[in-house]
Design an enzyme around this catalytic site. Structure first.
Site, PDB file in Angstrom:
ATOM      1  NE  ARG A  78      50.809  11.322  53.813  1.00  0.00           N
ATOM      2  CZ  ARG A  78      51.540  12.016  54.673  1.00  0.00           C
ATOM      3  NH1 ARG A  78      51.453  11.776  55.966  1.00  0.00           N
ATOM      4  NH2 ARG A  78      52.374  12.940  54.247  1.00  0.00           N
ATOM      5  CG  HIS A 127      58.552  18.508  57.941  1.00  0.00           C
ATOM      6  ND1 HIS A 127      57.596  19.318  57.374  1.00  0.00           N
ATOM      7  CD2 HIS A 127      59.119  19.255  58.930  1.00  0.00           C
ATOM      8  CE1 HIS A 127      57.573  20.493  57.999  1.00  0.00           C
ATOM      9  NE2 HIS A 127      58.499  20.481  58.931  1.00  0.00           N
TER      10      HIS A 127
HETATM   11  C1  BV8 Z   1      58.353  21.126  66.709  1.00  0.00           C
HETATM   12  C2  BV8 Z   1      55.672  15.066  58.198  1.00  0.00           C
HETATM   13  C3  BV8 Z   1      59.330  21.300  68.861  1.00  0.00           C
HETATM   14  C4  BV8 Z   1      54.570  14.202  58.726  1.00  0.00           C
HETATM   15  C5  BV8 Z   1      55.035  17.336  58.798  1.00  0.00           C
HETATM   16  C6  BV8 Z   1      50.981  23.299  69.569  1.00  0.00           C
HETATM   17  C7  BV8 Z   1      51.311  22.066  70.097  1.00  0.00           C
HETATM   18  C8  BV8 Z   1      52.416  21.343  69.633  1.00  0.00           C
HETATM   19  C9  BV8 Z   1      53.209  21.861  68.610  1.00  0.00           C
HETATM   20  C10 BV8 Z   1      52.844  23.081  68.105  1.00  0.00           C
HETATM   21  C11 BV8 Z   1      51.758  23.813  68.556  1.00  0.00           C
HETATM   22  N1  BV8 Z   1      51.694  24.950  67.839  1.00  0.00           N
HETATM   23  C12 BV8 Z   1      52.685  24.972  66.940  1.00  0.00           C
HETATM   24  C13 BV8 Z   1      53.386  23.855  67.098  1.00  0.00           C
HETATM   25  C14 BV8 Z   1      54.557  23.470  66.345  1.00  0.00           C
HETATM   26  C15 BV8 Z   1      54.120  22.461  65.271  1.00  0.00           C
HETATM   27  C16 BV8 Z   1      53.278  23.183  64.246  1.00  0.00           C
HETATM   28  O1  BV8 Z   1      53.792  23.970  63.483  1.00  0.00           O
HETATM   29  N2  BV8 Z   1      51.945  22.913  64.247  1.00  0.00           N
HETATM   30  C17 BV8 Z   1      51.076  23.574  63.287  1.00  0.00           C
HETATM   31  C18 BV8 Z   1      49.979  22.605  62.827  1.00  0.00           C
HETATM   32  C19 BV8 Z   1      50.486  24.811  63.959  1.00  0.00           C
HETATM   33  N3  BV8 Z   1      55.363  22.025  64.703  1.00  0.00           N
HETATM   34  C20 BV8 Z   1      55.930  20.889  65.140  1.00  0.00           C
HETATM   35  O2  BV8 Z   1      55.410  20.132  65.923  1.00  0.00           O
HETATM   36  C21 BV8 Z   1      57.326  20.641  64.607  1.00  0.00           C
HETATM   37  N4  BV8 Z   1      58.176  20.286  65.702  1.00  0.00           N
HETATM   38  O3  BV8 Z   1      57.878  22.223  66.776  1.00  0.00           O
HETATM   39  O4  BV8 Z   1      59.123  20.544  67.679  1.00  0.00           O
HETATM   40  C22 BV8 Z   1      60.258  20.501  69.680  1.00  0.00           C
HETATM   41  C23 BV8 Z   1      61.556  20.980  69.869  1.00  0.00           C
HETATM   42  C24 BV8 Z   1      62.410  20.253  70.665  1.00  0.00           C
HETATM   43  C25 BV8 Z   1      61.996  19.047  71.245  1.00  0.00           C
HETATM   44  C26 BV8 Z   1      60.692  18.568  71.025  1.00  0.00           C
HETATM   45  C27 BV8 Z   1      59.817  19.292  70.223  1.00  0.00           C
HETATM   46  C28 BV8 Z   1      57.320  19.478  63.631  1.00  0.00           C
HETATM   47  C29 BV8 Z   1      56.473  19.812  62.439  1.00  0.00           C
HETATM   48  C30 BV8 Z   1      56.638  18.718  61.387  1.00  0.00           C
HETATM   49  C31 BV8 Z   1      55.300  18.079  61.119  1.00  0.00           C
HETATM   50  N5  BV8 Z   1      55.428  17.112  60.018  1.00  0.00           N
HETATM   51  N6  BV8 Z   1      55.162  16.390  57.851  1.00  0.00           N
HETATM   52  C32 BV8 Z   1      53.659  13.754  57.620  1.00  0.00           C
HETATM   53  O5  BV8 Z   1      53.740  14.292  56.506  1.00  0.00           O
HETATM   54  O6  BV8 Z   1      52.844  12.859  57.898  1.00  0.00           O
HETATM   55  S1  BV8 Z   1      54.404  18.845  58.385  1.00  0.00           S
HETATM   56  C33 BV8 Z   1      53.250  18.707  57.125  1.00  0.00           C
HETATM   57  O7  BV8 Z   1      52.716  20.015  56.980  1.00  0.00           O
HETATM   58  C34 BV8 Z   1      53.773  18.384  55.734  1.00  0.00           C
HETATM   59  O8  BV8 Z   1      55.140  18.080  55.676  1.00  0.00           O
HETATM   60  C35 BV8 Z   1      53.471  19.691  54.950  1.00  0.00           C
HETATM   61  O9  BV8 Z   1      54.399  19.955  53.984  1.00  0.00           O
HETATM   62  C36 BV8 Z   1      53.595  20.617  56.073  1.00  0.00           C
HETATM   63  C37 BV8 Z   1      53.375  22.048  55.979  1.00  0.00           C
HETATM   64  O10 BV8 Z   1      52.219  22.359  55.366  1.00  0.00           O
HETATM   65  P1  BV8 Z   1      52.316  23.013  53.915  1.00  0.00           P
HETATM   66  O11 BV8 Z   1      53.427  22.365  53.179  1.00  0.00           O
HETATM   67  O12 BV8 Z   1      52.362  24.483  54.027  1.00  0.00           O
HETATM   68  O13 BV8 Z   1      50.998  22.490  53.311  1.00  0.00           O
HETATM   69  P2  BV8 Z   1      49.551  23.133  53.454  1.00  0.00           P
HETATM   70  O14 BV8 Z   1      48.565  22.100  53.014  1.00  0.00           O
HETATM   71  O15 BV8 Z   1      49.414  23.774  54.791  1.00  0.00           O
HETATM   72  O16 BV8 Z   1      49.560  24.326  52.394  1.00  0.00           O
HETATM   73  C38 BV8 Z   1      49.678  24.052  51.014  1.00  0.00           C
HETATM   74  C39 BV8 Z   1      49.831  25.385  50.333  1.00  0.00           C
HETATM   75  O17 BV8 Z   1      49.988  25.137  48.949  1.00  0.00           O
HETATM   76  C40 BV8 Z   1      48.609  26.277  50.483  1.00  0.00           C
HETATM   77  O18 BV8 Z   1      49.038  27.594  50.820  1.00  0.00           O
HETATM   78  C41 BV8 Z   1      47.987  26.276  49.085  1.00  0.00           C
HETATM   79  O19 BV8 Z   1      47.406  27.537  48.769  1.00  0.00           O
HETATM   80  C42 BV8 Z   1      49.202  26.048  48.221  1.00  0.00           C
HETATM   81  N7  BV8 Z   1      48.928  25.402  46.933  1.00  0.00           N
HETATM   82  C43 BV8 Z   1      47.916  24.562  46.601  1.00  0.00           C
HETATM   83  N8  BV8 Z   1      48.054  24.197  45.301  1.00  0.00           N
HETATM   84  C44 BV8 Z   1      49.183  24.793  44.840  1.00  0.00           C
HETATM   85  C45 BV8 Z   1      49.745  25.570  45.874  1.00  0.00           C
HETATM   86  N9  BV8 Z   1      50.864  26.294  45.717  1.00  0.00           N
HETATM   87  C46 BV8 Z   1      51.461  26.280  44.505  1.00  0.00           C
HETATM   88  N10 BV8 Z   1      50.997  25.558  43.465  1.00  0.00           N
HETATM   89  C47 BV8 Z   1      49.866  24.812  43.598  1.00  0.00           C
HETATM   90  N11 BV8 Z   1      49.388  24.116  42.546  1.00  0.00           N
END
Ligand code: BV8
Ligand code: ZN
Length: 251
Positions: A78, A127
């Site tokens: 990446r 992040h």
């Molecule tokens: C936390 C760094 C608590 C790493 C990233 C079950 C079990 C465990 C955890 C969870 C669970 N359910 C929920 C959770 C919480 C979890 C979570 O949200 N999971 C998701 C998958 C459901 N979150 C966490 O774990 C967070 N921590 O909750 O901690 C805690 C508290 C105290 C003590 C201990 C723990 C941490 C989350 C951080 C994860 N790290 N990145 C790496 O990059 O390797 S997140 C990763 O996803 C990226 O940073 C990315 O940015 C991010 C979010 O996704 P999006 O940015 O939205 O990207 P995506 O592809 O989804 O969408 C793109 C969009 O762009 C689309 O809508 C598309 O239509 C649009 N698009 C496309 N082209 C264009 C466009 N828009 C405009 N113009 C274009 N041209």
């Protein structure tokens, strides 16, 4: 696109511009979609996979503990891609917005560093940053170097000998800057949501906190997202095309 579609688009753009003109404390929340036109695959879009491994499964402390060399290679791949990418018109439009609006803050979920490269300074990288290494033992941070990329696995800290890891927040790890982001959102009178599916929490809730505090919500995304339902105006389009038009003359 029919004439009616074009008119509807123009109406939405005008409505969004009115919200931006009226706002004095805008906050911007961006996701992977804002970097799509820079050539960086989104997480959930096509092209995001690596060796048909799901990035979400590799971006965890458990994966790194289990297969450090493989996860290190994934991040090296990446970093190599990000080094070949430059900020696009969306990043530059948002940097110009910050120049024009002293109260504007940019909160990003992205770890590619492109907002910083485009000149954004009032920036929160929720992040973390892909191009930083952090020691697992003493938390010393340093800029990632190309020589360390590749299959030999994570390098050692030159201060304490501990193992380095990418300076990003993995799934299941706390988002240390989220309280600061929520504070800014609670004071905002506008939140511009650009290129995020709204799937990842607590980041996506930055938009909800702003909404609950009375902010207007504008979304820019070619597709619907989990945040579309709270948007006052949702513009279907690519960030690099829409943002320069939307902010023209306002920055
Ligand atoms: C936390 C760094 C608590 C790493 C990233 C079950 C079990 C465990 C955890 C969870 C669970 N359910 C929920 C959770 C919480 C979890 C979570 O949200 N999971 C998701 C998958 C459901 N979150 C966490 O774990 C967070 N921590 O909750 O901690 C805690 C508290 C105290 C003590 C201990 C723990 C941490 C989350 C951080 C994860 N790290 N990145 C790496 O990059 O390797 S997140 C990763 O996803 C990226 O940073 C990315 O940015 C991010 C979010 O996704 P999006 O940015 O939205 O990207 P995506 O592809 O989804 O969408 C793109 C969009 O762009 C689309 O809508 C598309 O239509 C649009 N698009 C496309 N082209 C264009 C466009 N828009 C405009 N113009 C274009 N041209
Ligand atoms: Zn160390």
């Amino acid at each position: 696109m029919t004439d009616a579609d074009r008119e509807a688009d123009d109406r939405r753009l005008r409505a969004a511009r009115e919200h931006i003109v009226a706002a004095s404390r805008p906050v911007v929340l961006t996701g992977a979609g804002v970097s799509a036109e820079s050539g960086i695959p989104t997480f959930r879009g096509t092209g995001g996979l690596w060796r048909d491994r799901d990035p979400l499964a590799l971006a965890t402390p458990q994966a790194f503990a289990r297969e450090p060399a493989l996860v290190w290679e994934f991040y090296s791949w990446r970093r190599e891609r990000v080094r070949a990418c430059a900020p696009n018109a969306a990043h530059h439009a948002l940097a110009a917005l910050e120049q024009a609006r002293p109260e504007c803050w940019l909160i990003t979920q992205n770890v590619d560093g492109l907002h910083r490269a485009a000149g954004s300074q009032r920036l929160i990288e929720l992040h973390g940053n892909l191009m930083i290494d952090r020691c697992q033992r003493c938390r010393h941070e340093r800029a990632a170097v190309p020589e360390d990329e590749g299959a030999q696995g994570p390098p050692r800290c030159d201060r304490c000998g501990g193992s380095l890891r990418p300076g990003v927040v993995w799934f299941g790890e706390p988002v240390e800057q989220i309280e600061r982001a929520f504070e800014l959102a609670a004071q905002a009178d506008l939140v511009l949501v650009v290129g995020t599916s709204g799937v990842v929490e607590p980041a996506a809730s930055v938009a909800r906190v702003a909404r609950q505090a009375g902010a207007s919500v504008i979304e820019i995304n070619p597709d619907e997202s989990l945040l579309t339902a709270i948007a006052d105006v949702s513009i279907r389009g690519a960030a690099a095309q829409v943002l320069p038009r939307l902010l023209a003359g306002l920055t």
